[in-house]
Motif scaffolding. Structure first.
Motif, mmCIF file in Angstrom:
data_model
loop_
_atom_site.group_PDB
_atom_site.id
_atom_site.type_symbol
_atom_site.label_atom_id
_atom_site.label_comp_id
_atom_site.label_asym_id
_atom_site.label_seq_id
_atom_site.Cartn_x
_atom_site.Cartn_y
_atom_site.Cartn_z
ATOM 1 N N LYS A 1 9.390 28.178 -27.317
ATOM 2 C CA LYS A 1 10.183 30.117 -27.490
ATOM 3 C C LYS A 1 9.372 31.368 -27.241
ATOM 4 O O LYS A 1 8.801 32.043 -27.142
ATOM 5 N N VAL A 2 8.038 30.936 -27.822
ATOM 6 C CA VAL A 2 7.314 32.518 -28.511
ATOM 7 C C VAL A 2 6.519 32.445 -27.253
ATOM 8 O O VAL A 2 5.971 33.088 -26.543
ATOM 9 N N ARG A 3 5.878 30.814 -26.595
ATOM 10 C CA ARG A 3 5.506 31.253 -25.563
ATOM 11 C C ARG A 3 6.120 31.661 -24.392
ATOM 12 O O ARG A 3 5.498 32.631 -23.631
ATOM 13 N N ALA A 4 7.448 31.398 -24.501
ATOM 14 C CA ALA A 4 7.820 31.840 -23.159
ATOM 15 C C ALA A 4 8.332 33.005 -23.453
ATOM 16 O O ALA A 4 8.213 34.457 -22.011
ATOM 17 N N LEU A 5 7.934 33.802 -24.496
ATOM 18 C CA LEU A 5 8.559 35.406 -25.000
ATOM 19 C C LEU A 5 6.879 36.458 -24.499
ATOM 20 O O LEU A 5 6.872 37.320 -24.263
ATOM 21 N N SER B 1 14.464 38.903 -32.843
ATOM 22 C CA SER B 1 14.605 40.556 -33.300
ATOM 23 C C SER B 1 13.262 40.950 -31.655
ATOM 24 O O SER B 1 13.232 42.453 -30.792
ATOM 25 N N LEU B 2 12.004 40.465 -31.630
ATOM 26 C CA LEU B 2 11.182 40.570 -30.411
ATOM 27 C C LEU B 2 11.906 40.604 -28.255
ATOM 28 O O LEU B 2 11.837 41.414 -28.114
ATOM 29 N N LYS B 3 12.531 40.246 -28.316
ATOM 30 C CA LYS B 3 13.853 39.920 -27.368
ATOM 31 C C LYS B 3 14.258 41.034 -27.096
ATOM 32 O O LYS B 3 14.183 41.486 -26.358
ATOM 33 N N GLU B 4 13.888 41.804 -28.220
ATOM 34 C CA GLU B 4 15.267 42.738 -28.244
ATOM 35 C C GLU B 4 14.904 44.483 -28.185
ATOM 36 O O GLU B 4 15.297 45.652 -27.293
ATOM 37 N N LEU B 5 12.971 44.317 -27.846
ATOM 38 C CA LEU B 5 12.159 44.862 -28.062
ATOM 39 C C LEU B 5 12.218 45.858 -26.697
ATOM 40 O O LEU B 5 12.020 45.770 -25.763
ATOM 41 N N PRO B 6 12.934 47.087 -26.659
ATOM 42 C CA PRO B 6 12.433 47.853 -25.527
ATOM 43 C C PRO B 6 10.899 47.467 -24.980
ATOM 44 O O PRO B 6 10.522 47.489 -25.014
ATOM 45 N N ASP B 7 10.282 48.373 -23.429
ATOM 46 C CA ASP B 7 9.485 48.492 -22.476
ATOM 47 C C ASP B 7 8.767 48.924 -23.316
ATOM 48 O O ASP B 7 7.271 48.815 -23.678
ATOM 49 N N ARG B 8 8.850 50.142 -23.939
ATOM 50 C CA ARG B 8 7.962 50.773 -24.780
ATOM 51 C C ARG B 8 7.620 49.889 -25.541
ATOM 52 O O ARG B 8 6.148 51.010 -26.513
ATOM 53 N N GLN B 9 8.453 49.956 -26.820
ATOM 54 C CA GLN B 9 7.396 48.842 -27.518
ATOM 55 C C GLN B 9 6.457 47.948 -27.466
ATOM 56 O O GLN B 9 5.883 47.205 -27.962
ATOM 57 N N ILE B 10 7.333 47.143 -26.281
ATOM 58 C CA ILE B 10 6.378 46.325 -26.084
ATOM 59 C C ILE B 10 5.170 46.247 -25.877
ATOM 60 O O ILE B 10 4.019 45.540 -26.035
ATOM 61 N N MET B 11 5.032 47.129 -25.459
ATOM 62 C CA MET B 11 3.682 47.997 -25.045
ATOM 63 C C MET B 11 2.065 47.827 -25.676
ATOM 64 O O MET B 11 1.612 47.897 -26.103
ATOM 65 N N LYS B 12 3.381 48.580 -26.506
ATOM 66 C CA LYS B 12 2.647 48.274 -28.413
ATOM 67 C C LYS B 12 2.000 47.164 -28.603
ATOM 68 O O LYS B 12 0.877 47.112 -29.062
ATOM 69 N N PHE B 13 2.843 46.180 -28.306
ATOM 70 C CA PHE B 13 1.902 44.329 -29.118
ATOM 71 C C PHE B 13 1.225 44.041 -27.918
ATOM 72 O O PHE B 13 0.132 43.157 -28.273
ATOM 73 N N VAL B 14 1.008 44.340 -26.782
ATOM 74 C CA VAL B 14 0.550 44.097 -25.724
ATOM 75 C C VAL B 14 -0.904 44.343 -25.379
ATOM 76 O O VAL B 14 -1.712 44.418 -25.007
ATOM 77 N N ARG B 15 -1.240 45.579 -26.248
ATOM 78 C CA ARG B 15 -2.473 46.276 -26.727
ATOM 79 C C ARG B 15 -3.276 45.266 -26.466
ATOM 80 O O ARG B 15 -4.080 45.534 -27.123
ATOM 81 N N SER B 16 -2.975 44.481 -27.848
ATOM 82 C CA SER B 16 -3.123 43.313 -28.751
ATOM 83 C C SER B 16 -3.968 42.381 -28.010
ATOM 84 O O SER B 16 -3.391 41.512 -28.117
ATOM 85 N N GLN B 17 -5.497 42.260 -27.106
ATOM 86 C CA GLN B 17 -5.545 41.300 -26.975
ATOM 87 C C GLN B 17 -5.104 39.561 -27.421
ATOM 88 O O GLN B 17 -5.015 38.534 -27.617
ATOM 89 N N ALA B 18 -5.622 39.822 -28.648
ATOM 90 C CA ALA B 18 -6.283 38.975 -29.553
ATOM 91 C C ALA B 18 -3.809 37.972 -29.710
ATOM 92 O O ALA B 18 -4.318 37.524 -30.425
#
Length: 721
Positions: A548-552, A519-536
């Motif tokens: 698989k998770v590292r590749a994502l 499901s995370l692979k199918e996220l649009p870029d706008r939603q991805i940006m919300k995840f990458v805001r957190s450094q942790a």
């Protein structure tokens, strides 16, 4: 209140010089009181009353006459010459604690509209012995507010004629204008700055709080004076506060201010070296001439360095000049709103045994501290200072008899008023962060009493959950985790859970990422940006055990747009996580390192050499190689001897290639100045290639015009080929 009778008595014998004022006043119809004031001549007098409740006129008159006769029998004589005056004004300078003077006016002294003027400041009923050349005036008597009263007092001092005097000293009026942040007082204060040189320090202090363009220009002129003068330092603090609202002017001022720091200290501050900055500050405090640099350091440094500097003073032996510097820093902390520094220094001043004042001076100084804290709590944001003090306190400090500040804070009355003034977020921070179990217990009881802990998961804000999950204590962390799990899937919530030091939270994030890869692979870029805001959360992607998770995570990095500051912070966090892991899958660590080098190669080259050295000393080869890659691209002369020696001892072929490239970049001047280091490198390394490269460098030094180059021939003899 109406004054009926008054007596002013004095007593002089040996070193004793005291006054005693007695007055009979009508407070209501047919209700009378007998009040008195006493103390040393030239000092503020203490107040008291002879009648606990209003009495009839004949009883009041009898009490008045009895008190007068008691004092006369003890040697007092009637006088009309005594005038209560601010002691600092009598001296013509700023008073010290030893002289038993409060630098701050009493909160209601200037502003009380209906107060009765003390007998010593009124024209006596009998004019026979009065000094007709001096006229007492009372500006501010009919003012409708405190601010208006202070402005009228300032007008009086600007236009006062010879022989006119007021009840309050000019210094006290100026300080009161600053305490109340009266913007309309700025033009009047600027006029006083030009005409009253004896109160320039007080005027600069008040201008820093009243603000305005005129205040900034006046403080700029004062800041051009030598930094060794207290007037220049108070102007520095004022500009650091007032210019924050003007970004361009503040940046220019910051550059100018930082030039006042010694070059060594400036470099430590720029590199964020907390320990080095504190050690350098301690050295500067030893000499009176260099002490002002520590004051500028406080204004320049970030919050972490300020806190470290203030905390380090607990073990530092104070001298007269260093104590003065800390008092100026304390005052600047109030101006800048740095509550943690205020709390730390307040506790230091209130409990430290070796304050360089007399016993009487220490007592008066601490009384002034508490008076200022009470006024700030009433008029400004003093409650946050109290919260910070409670958060820093330990249980041992509460049990210690010397911990007077904490004992006074944790009384039923003060804590009750504190809870009323604090928000739920403030109390929550006490529960999650306070060092003292007693404070955490009080905060928990307060949260429970208001029903905060019984809310539904959706009722907690991101800040609430962040506060609980980041706690080092189990109870708040467990509650925060249980609430956050109910909202799993929200990018911000997952980022908050990832920051928790709790192992269960880390495992939950890892499992959730693995379960939701598709499901995370199918996220649009706008939603991805919300995840990458957190450094942790980014760190959880990069260090995940699943490929698989590292590749994502690698895909997410391609979308992320991180600034230089966030990149440095993320790299430091990841390196810290790598150093903390002594076991686990090496494949995940190697993949993380490869992604770091791929995405942040430039950022890795500007991180501190302390991180590089920690990686080089690690037992895992892949972490040693990361340390070497962080050295690549740096100027060889900027690398410390310790890092060179550890790097020379590495056996990995990839590390050897990086080391040789660094050696070949040495300049002639570096070779001439660091020949002994080159010999140590040759003896440390087991690689023939490194020994040969060092030999070539030393041979270059033979033909170099630099000083000490002739030593190279002797050094070459110690290197085996």
């Amino acid at each position: 209140m109406r004054l009926l009778h008054q007596k002013c008595l004095s007593f002089q014998q040996g070193k004793s010089d005291k006054v005693y004022e007695i007055e009979l006043c009508e407070v209501n119809t047919q209700q009378y009181v007998v009040n008195f004031r006493y103390g040393r001549r030239g000092h503020r007098l203490r107040d008291g009353t002879r009648t606990k409740a209003p009495v009839e006129l004949d009883k009041g008159q009898a009490a008045f006459d009895k008190l007068v006769q008691e004092k006369i029998r003890k040697g007092y004589v009637e006088t009309t010459e005594y005038l209560e005056t601010d002691y600092a004004t009598l001296l013509g300078r700023e008073a010290t604690p030893e002289e038993v003077v409060s630098e701050e006016p009493v909160a209601d002294e200037v502003v009380s509209v209906d107060e009765v003027v003390p007998p010593s400041l009124q024209t006596p009923p009998s004019e026979e012995n009065a000094d007709v050349s001096e006229r007492v005036v009372h500006p501010g008597r009919g003012a409708s507010s405190r601010e208006e009263a202070v402005l009228q007092w300032l007008d009086f001092y600007l236009t006062a004629q010879p022989g006119e005097r007021g009840k309050w000293s000019l210094s006290s009026v100026i300080r009161r204008a600053g305490q109340l942040r009266i913007a309309d007082a700025t033009p009047k204060l600027c006029r006083l700055l030009q005409s009253r040189f004896r109160v320039q320090y007080d005027v600069a202090w008040a201008l820093s709080r009243c603000g305005g363009e005129q205040a900034i220009e006046a403080l700029r002129r004062l800041a051009s004076m030598p930094l060794k003068t207290s007037l220049a330092r108070v102007a520095y603090a004022g500009l650091s506060h007032l210019l924050q609202a003007q970004p361009v002017a503040f940046d220019e001022w910051t550059v100018q201010r930082n030039q006042q720091l010694p070059s060594t200290l400036r470099e430590l501050v720029n590199n964020g070296d907390l320990e080095g900055g504190v050690q350098c500050a301690h050295q500067l405090l030893e000499e009176e001439e260099t002490t002002p640099s520590v004051f500028v350091l406080f204004l320049t440094a970030g919050k972490e360095l300020r806190g470290a500097l203030c905390r380090s003073m607990k073990q530092y032996k104070l001298q007269g000049h260093s104590m003065q510097c800390l008092r100026e820093i304390y005052d600047a902390a109030w101006l800048l709103g740095d509550v943690d520094s205020i709390a730390c220094l307040f506790g230091l001043f209130d409990t430290k045994d070796d304050i360089p004042y007399s016993t009487r001076g220490v007592k008066t100084f601490r009384k002034h501290l508490w008076k200022q804290l009470a006024r700030e709590r009433e008029e400004h944001d003093g409650e946050r200072v109290v919260l910070s003090m409670l958060s820093m306190a330990t249980d041992e400090a509460f049990q210690d008899a010397a911990g007077g500040s904490l004992s006074r804070l944790v009384t039923e009355t003060s804590m009750s008023s504190l809870w009323q003034a604090c928000s739920q977020e403030d109390v929550l921070m006490l529960w999650t962060d306070a060092q003292s179990e007693l404070v955490r217990k009080m905060a928990y009881e307060r949260l429970e009493a208001v029903g905060f802990l019984k809310q539904s998961p959706d009722a907690y804000s991101y800040q609430h959950l962040q506060c609980m999950l980041s706690s080092i204590y189990d109870a708040p962390r467990e509650l925060g985790f249980s609430m956050a799990k109910e909202r799993a899937g929200d990018a911000s919530i997952m980022g908050i859970i990832a920051t928790s030091p709790d192992e269960n939270a880390q495992e939950f994030v890892s499992d959730w990422l693995l379960e939701n890869v598709k499901s995370l692979k199918e996220l649009p870029d706008r939603q991805i940006m919300k995840f990458v805001r957190s450094q942790a959360l980014l760190g959880a992607f990069m260090l995940h055990k699943s490929a698989k998770v590292r590749a994502l995570g690698d895909v997410f990095f391609g979308v992320a747009v991180l600034g230089p500051t966030k990149e440095r912070s993320l790299c430091r966090m990841l390196i810290g996580a790598l150093l903390a892991r002594s076991s686990g899958k090496k494949g995940a660590e190697i993949a993380c390192i490869e992604m770091m080098v791929k995405h942040f190669s430039r950022t890795l080259r500007v991180l501190s050499l302390e991180l590089v050295l920690a990686l080089l000393q690690h037992k895992h080869l892949h972490k040693q190689i990361l340390g070497m890659k962080m050295l690549e691209g740096r100027v060889p002369s900027s690398i410390t001897d310790e890092v060179w020696i550890h790097a020379a001892g590495l056996q990995e072929e990839e590390a050897l290639e990086v080391f040789l490239r660094l050696l070949r970049q040495w300049s002639d001047s570096s070779i001439a100045e660091r020949q002994e280091l080159l010999v140590k490198i040759a003896h440390t390394s087991t690689h023939t290639a490194i020994k040969l490269e060092v030999r070539k460098l030393l041979q270059r030094a033979l033909s170099s015009p630099h000083q000490h180059a002739h030593f190279a021939a002797n050094l070459i003899m110690h290197i085996t080929s």
